[in-house]
Design a protein around this motif. Sequence first.
Motif, PDB file in Angstrom:
ATOM      1  N   ARG A  43      46.861  -6.555  69.331  1.00  0.00           N
ATOM      2  CA  ARG A  43      45.914  -5.214  68.905  1.00  0.00           C
ATOM      3  C   ARG A  43      45.749  -5.117  67.523  1.00  0.00           C
ATOM      4  N   GLY A  44      46.648  -6.033  66.626  1.00  0.00           N
ATOM      5  CA  GLY A  44      46.682  -5.485  65.081  1.00  0.00           C
ATOM      6  C   GLY A  44      45.614  -6.025  64.576  1.00  0.00           C
ATOM      7  N   SER A  45      45.227  -5.416  63.646  1.00  0.00           N
ATOM      8  CA  SER A  45      43.949  -5.378  62.917  1.00  0.00           C
ATOM      9  C   SER A  45      44.160  -6.573  61.430  1.00  0.00           C
ATOM     10  N   GLY A  46      45.353  -6.580  61.318  1.00  0.00           N
ATOM     11  CA  GLY A  46      45.739  -7.178  59.783  1.00  0.00           C
ATOM     12  C   GLY A  46      45.413  -6.342  58.752  1.00  0.00           C
ATOM     13  N   GLU A  47      45.428  -6.876  57.543  1.00  0.00           N
ATOM     14  CA  GLU A  47      45.539  -6.296  56.231  1.00  0.00           C
ATOM     15  C   GLU A  47      44.381  -6.382  55.345  1.00  0.00           C
TER      16      GLU A  47
END
Length: 395
Positions: A43-47
């Motif tokens: 679920r992480g969107s990143g930077e």
Amino acid sequence: MVEVAAPDHKRIGEFMSSPSADTVALLQDLVKIESVNPSLSPRGSGEQRVAEYLERFCRDRNLPYELQHVVDGRSNFLTWISGKDPSRRLLFVAHMDTVPTDNWASDPFSPELKDNRLYGRGSCDTKGSLSAMMIALSTLGDRQPNATIVVAASIDEEYRKIGARAIALSGKSYDAAVVGEPTELELVVAHKGSVRWQIEVQGVPAHTSKPHLGVNAISGMAKVILALNEHGEDLASRTQPLVSPPTLTVSLIEGGLELTTVPPSCRIWVDRRLVPGERPEQALAEVENILQGLRDREDIKVRSLLPALEDPAPDSAESSKIASVAAQACAEVAGTGKYIGVPYGTDASQLSLAGIPCIVLGPGSIDRAHTNNEFIELDQLERCVEIYRRIMLSY
């Protein structure tokens, strides 16, 4: 070790007032942007949205900037101010990614101000450091530093540090680096590295009603783990002046097919922490010698699954100019500056591959990083801006 002037407590008191509105506002905006590392959570969107925000921040202040592509959809962000001596470059780096936010009672991306603290995921690890670096750089005004100052916001520190590795291998040289991590404004000149890999034991499946027809991989792995635990106890005798001894931890295990089958395979993950002066290949070779002994004595089919995940332990920066300059700034602003070592790793592991002397310095406590009530002390945040600013101008 460098001699640090005794702290002027009257001078330190000048930095105990409320943090500037700009610093707090920037940190609030960064915390609002979910930037969970996608390698740690699906679920992480990143930077990337953090990098896009920093683009707008620099445009509004007429600061040059660039994006350094690392992998699809994930880029390092860099901005800079040119120095009087174009041949000298000083790097400040803090990472944009965070760990996941499972089990938070409140919204981890709605920064809350309470009791001179700012709560939220990434507040101390390390958007606080990043905010302090950006504000310090953008408020130098007409005071041109001696060296070109580059502030980099890196990707992927929480997983494989590929952002810092891309900076180290970019072809651009740096005389030294300040790595932003929550050190409570203490000056870290040495820290551990790590090497992580899997070990597999192979067995032979059989029905558990006739286990003698098979070879139990889990039983074999139990002998491997006992041998590795003994090795871990031996490592405790290897003292190092600034950091605690090296360690070895069996951190994950999986094996077997189902309840009535003798398990044909078993795997473990090994986390070996390195001290300055140790190299990943050395740690791997020591374990391989142990495994070879088990093959010879116990007839266990065991092997390491390589390549390993490697984060070298940087060489100590005790004798470096950047440590001396930072020690003076820390003493004047915060009453800190004593050289210390820490057991965790940072982007300095990858920057050291390019021979860059690194210190680690930032606001907040490592004890709050990765927790479900992560916060940063706002007075530390503001004092860190001044420390970074002084380092930028003095190096």
